[in-house]
Design a protein around this motif. Structure first.
Motif, mmCIF file in Angstrom:
data_model
loop_
_atom_site.group_PDB
_atom_site.id
_atom_site.type_symbol
_atom_site.label_atom_id
_atom_site.label_comp_id
_atom_site.label_asym_id
_atom_site.label_seq_id
_atom_site.Cartn_x
_atom_site.Cartn_y
_atom_site.Cartn_z
ATOM 1 N N VAL A 1 1.175 -15.185 0.423
ATOM 2 C CA VAL A 1 1.042 -13.920 1.151
ATOM 3 C C VAL A 1 -0.229 -14.003 1.995
ATOM 4 O O VAL A 1 -1.313 -14.215 1.453
ATOM 5 N N PRO A 2 -0.129 -13.871 3.312
ATOM 6 C CA PRO A 2 -1.313 -14.017 4.182
ATOM 7 C C PRO A 2 -2.358 -12.940 3.900
ATOM 8 O O PRO A 2 -2.023 -11.838 3.435
ATOM 9 N N PRO A 3 -3.629 -13.227 4.193
ATOM 10 C CA PRO A 3 -4.697 -12.244 4.001
ATOM 11 C C PRO A 3 -4.444 -10.983 4.824
ATOM 12 O O PRO A 3 -4.103 -11.061 6.012
ATOM 13 N N GLY A 4 -4.575 -9.841 4.180
ATOM 14 C CA GLY A 4 -4.343 -8.569 4.848
ATOM 15 C C GLY A 4 -2.936 -8.047 4.653
ATOM 16 O O GLY A 4 -2.676 -6.863 4.857
ATOM 17 N N CYS A 5 -2.008 -8.927 4.288
ATOM 18 C CA CYS A 5 -0.627 -8.530 4.019
ATOM 19 C C CYS A 5 -0.457 -8.205 2.536
ATOM 20 O O CYS A 5 -1.292 -8.574 1.704
ATOM 21 N N GLU A 6 0.632 -7.537 2.222
ATOM 22 C CA GLU A 6 0.919 -7.197 0.825
ATOM 23 C C GLU A 6 2.429 -7.184 0.623
ATOM 24 O O GLU A 6 3.162 -6.623 1.445
ATOM 25 N N GLU A 7 2.873 -7.812 -0.441
ATOM 26 C CA GLU A 7 4.268 -7.713 -0.858
ATOM 27 C C GLU A 7 4.367 -6.694 -1.981
ATOM 28 O O GLU A 7 3.557 -6.702 -2.908
ATOM 29 N N ILE A 8 5.362 -5.806 -1.915
ATOM 30 C CA ILE A 8 5.562 -4.837 -2.995
ATOM 31 C C ILE A 8 7.029 -4.841 -3.403
ATOM 32 O O ILE A 8 7.922 -5.041 -2.575
ATOM 33 N N ASP A 9 7.248 -4.621 -4.717
ATOM 34 C CA ASP A 9 8.625 -4.593 -5.205
ATOM 35 C C ASP A 9 9.246 -3.228 -4.911
ATOM 36 O O ASP A 9 8.589 -2.306 -4.409
ATOM 37 N N ASP A 10 10.526 -3.070 -5.234
ATOM 38 C CA ASP A 10 11.244 -1.848 -4.872
ATOM 39 C C ASP A 10 10.699 -0.639 -5.606
ATOM 40 O O ASP A 10 10.657 0.469 -5.064
ATOM 41 N N GLU A 11 10.262 -0.841 -6.853
ATOM 42 C CA GLU A 11 9.696 0.285 -7.616
ATOM 43 C C GLU A 11 8.434 0.802 -6.941
ATOM 44 O O GLU A 11 8.233 2.018 -6.806
ATOM 45 N N GLU A 12 7.578 -0.116 -6.514
ATOM 46 C CA GLU A 12 6.351 0.283 -5.842
ATOM 47 C C GLU A 12 6.656 0.925 -4.484
ATOM 48 O O GLU A 12 6.006 1.889 -4.078
ATOM 49 N N ARG A 13 7.650 0.388 -3.795
ATOM 50 C CA ARG A 13 8.034 0.975 -2.502
ATOM 51 C C ARG A 13 8.481 2.420 -2.668
ATOM 52 O O ARG A 13 8.065 3.312 -1.921
ATOM 53 N N ARG A 14 9.303 2.684 -3.679
ATOM 54 C CA ARG A 14 9.785 4.036 -3.919
ATOM 55 C C ARG A 14 8.628 4.958 -4.350
ATOM 56 O O ARG A 14 8.594 6.136 -3.967
ATOM 57 N N LYS A 15 7.708 4.419 -5.122
ATOM 58 C CA LYS A 15 6.548 5.198 -5.545
ATOM 59 C C LYS A 15 5.711 5.615 -4.346
ATOM 60 O O LYS A 15 5.304 6.777 -4.228
ATOM 61 N N ASP B 1 6.712 5.792 -1.234
ATOM 62 C CA ASP B 1 7.488 6.720 -0.413
ATOM 63 C C ASP B 1 7.398 8.135 -0.968
ATOM 64 O O ASP B 1 7.247 9.114 -0.222
ATOM 65 N N GLU B 2 7.480 8.256 -2.289
ATOM 66 C CA GLU B 2 7.381 9.581 -2.917
ATOM 67 C C GLU B 2 6.005 10.195 -2.674
ATOM 68 O O GLU B 2 5.891 11.379 -2.353
ATOM 69 N N GLN B 3 4.968 9.389 -2.823
ATOM 70 C CA GLN B 3 3.622 9.893 -2.572
ATOM 71 C C GLN B 3 3.465 10.338 -1.120
ATOM 72 O O GLN B 3 2.844 11.374 -0.841
ATOM 73 N N ALA B 4 4.028 9.563 -0.205
ATOM 74 C CA ALA B 4 3.930 9.906 1.214
ATOM 75 C C ALA B 4 4.640 11.222 1.499
ATOM 76 O O ALA B 4 4.111 12.094 2.214
ATOM 77 N N ARG B 5 5.837 11.397 0.939
ATOM 78 C CA ARG B 5 6.592 12.631 1.169
ATOM 79 C C ARG B 5 5.881 13.823 0.560
ATOM 80 O O ARG B 5 5.813 14.901 1.173
ATOM 81 N N GLU B 6 5.341 13.657 -0.629
ATOM 82 C CA GLU B 6 4.635 14.757 -1.286
ATOM 83 C C GLU B 6 3.413 15.188 -0.484
ATOM 84 O O GLU B 6 3.154 16.383 -0.316
ATOM 85 N N SER B 7 2.663 14.218 0.010
ATOM 86 C CA SER B 7 1.456 14.565 0.760
ATOM 87 C C SER B 7 1.798 15.262 2.072
ATOM 88 O O SER B 7 1.112 16.206 2.478
ATOM 89 N N MET B 8 2.878 14.840 2.714
ATOM 90 C CA MET B 8 3.262 15.477 3.974
ATOM 91 C C MET B 8 3.832 16.870 3.732
ATOM 92 O O MET B 8 3.552 17.810 4.490
ATOM 93 N N LEU B 9 4.626 17.034 2.671
ATOM 94 C CA LEU B 9 5.150 18.364 2.349
ATOM 95 C C LEU B 9 4.017 19.332 2.047
ATOM 96 O O LEU B 9 4.040 20.494 2.468
ATOM 97 N N GLU B 10 3.023 18.849 1.330
ATOM 98 C CA GLU B 10 1.873 19.689 1.020
ATOM 99 C C GLU B 10 1.091 20.035 2.285
ATOM 100 O O GLU B 10 0.661 21.172 2.480
ATOM 101 N N ALA B 11 0.911 19.050 3.163
ATOM 102 C CA ALA B 11 0.121 19.265 4.379
ATOM 103 C C ALA B 11 0.755 20.302 5.296
ATOM 104 O O ALA B 11 0.058 21.081 5.949
#
Length: 245
Positions: free
Chosen positions: A201-215, A217-227
């Motif tokens: 994995v190149p420096p600055g990049c990150e690989e994430i599994d599907d569980e982390e991706r969904r997590k 995404d949920e955090q992003a949606r929650e923060s935007m709904l709150e905002a």
């Protein structure tokens, strides 16, 4: 000593700070108190907001994103910037602020439209047009002084939020590439994108599994709904000349 000091907490400065901080550079934003964008009644030409967005809300979210990336903020105005060692710019720069302690940084990004008099001791090269002065830069926002950059409107970019954000990001990446940061690309990809091809994995990049991706995404949606749950109780700032009349 900070790795990067950004003068100006508007769109360009915030975008630059997000990229420098995510690349692991110790980043400080000196915020003069209000972005010009705060005068906008409704931000309606920024991609991703089909019906527009409150400009002050956008600034709040962008500052929160910068803080999440590790950016620190200090409220104040820079009055003077000069090399710590006149004969060795690699020693960094000293910044004087109104009523605050002097600050030191290895690299300086000026994103403080329309104030740039503090750069006079550095002789970065400025062009006067009407009552305004623009800082001369190359395609990466680099000035004539090594280690000093300018971003956004101060660098004579068009007066639009999306362009200021894009230019700030470009300058932030120029700083990253000019630094000692081990960096290839700022990109979050699915698990296996690189490693599935036998690559590190190149420096600055990150690989994430599907569980982390969904997590995330949920955090992003929650923060935007709150905002956006309630209207923002802030009014646009009128141009000073109108208030004076």
């Amino acid at each position: 000593m900070r790795d990067v000091c950004i003068v100006g907490g508007g769109v360009a400065g915030l975008a630059a700070s997000i990229f420098t901080a995510r690349a692991g550079l110790d980043t400080l934003v000196i915020d003069g108190g209000e972005s010009i964008l705060a005068r906008n009644a409704s931000l309606e030409n920024y991609p991703g907001f089909p019906n527009g967005v409150d400009a002050r809300r956008y600034l709040q979210l962008t500052r929160e994103q910068a803080r999440n990336a590790g950016v620190e903020f200090e409220l104040g105005r820079v009055t003077r910037a000069e090399p710590i060692e006149a004969t060795d710019l690699e020693e960094g720069f000293a910044l004087e602020t109104e009523g605050g302690d002097p600050l030191e940084a290895r690299r300086l990004i000026a994103a403080s439209w329309s104030s740039s008099d503090y750069l006079v001791p550095l002789d970065v090269g400025r062009t006067k047009r009407g009552s305004k002065r623009f800082v001369n830069v190359d395609t990466g926002g680099r000035t004539a002084v090594e280690g000093v950059y300018a971003a956004g409107r101060l660098a004579d970019e068009p007066h639009q939020t999306i362009i200021a954000a894009g230019h700030g990001a470009k300058v932030g990446l120029a700083v990253v590439h000019d630094s000692d940061a081990n960096f290839y690309h700022d990109w979050v990809v699915p698990e296996g994108y690189f490693t599935g091809r036998g690559r590190e994995v190149p420096p600055g990049c990150e690989e994430i599994d599907d569980e982390e991706r969904r997590k995330r995404d949920e955090q992003a949606r929650e923060s935007m709904l709150e905002a956006f749950a309630e209207p923002l109780d802030e009014e646009p700032t009128m141009h000073p000349s109108v208030e004076q009349n």
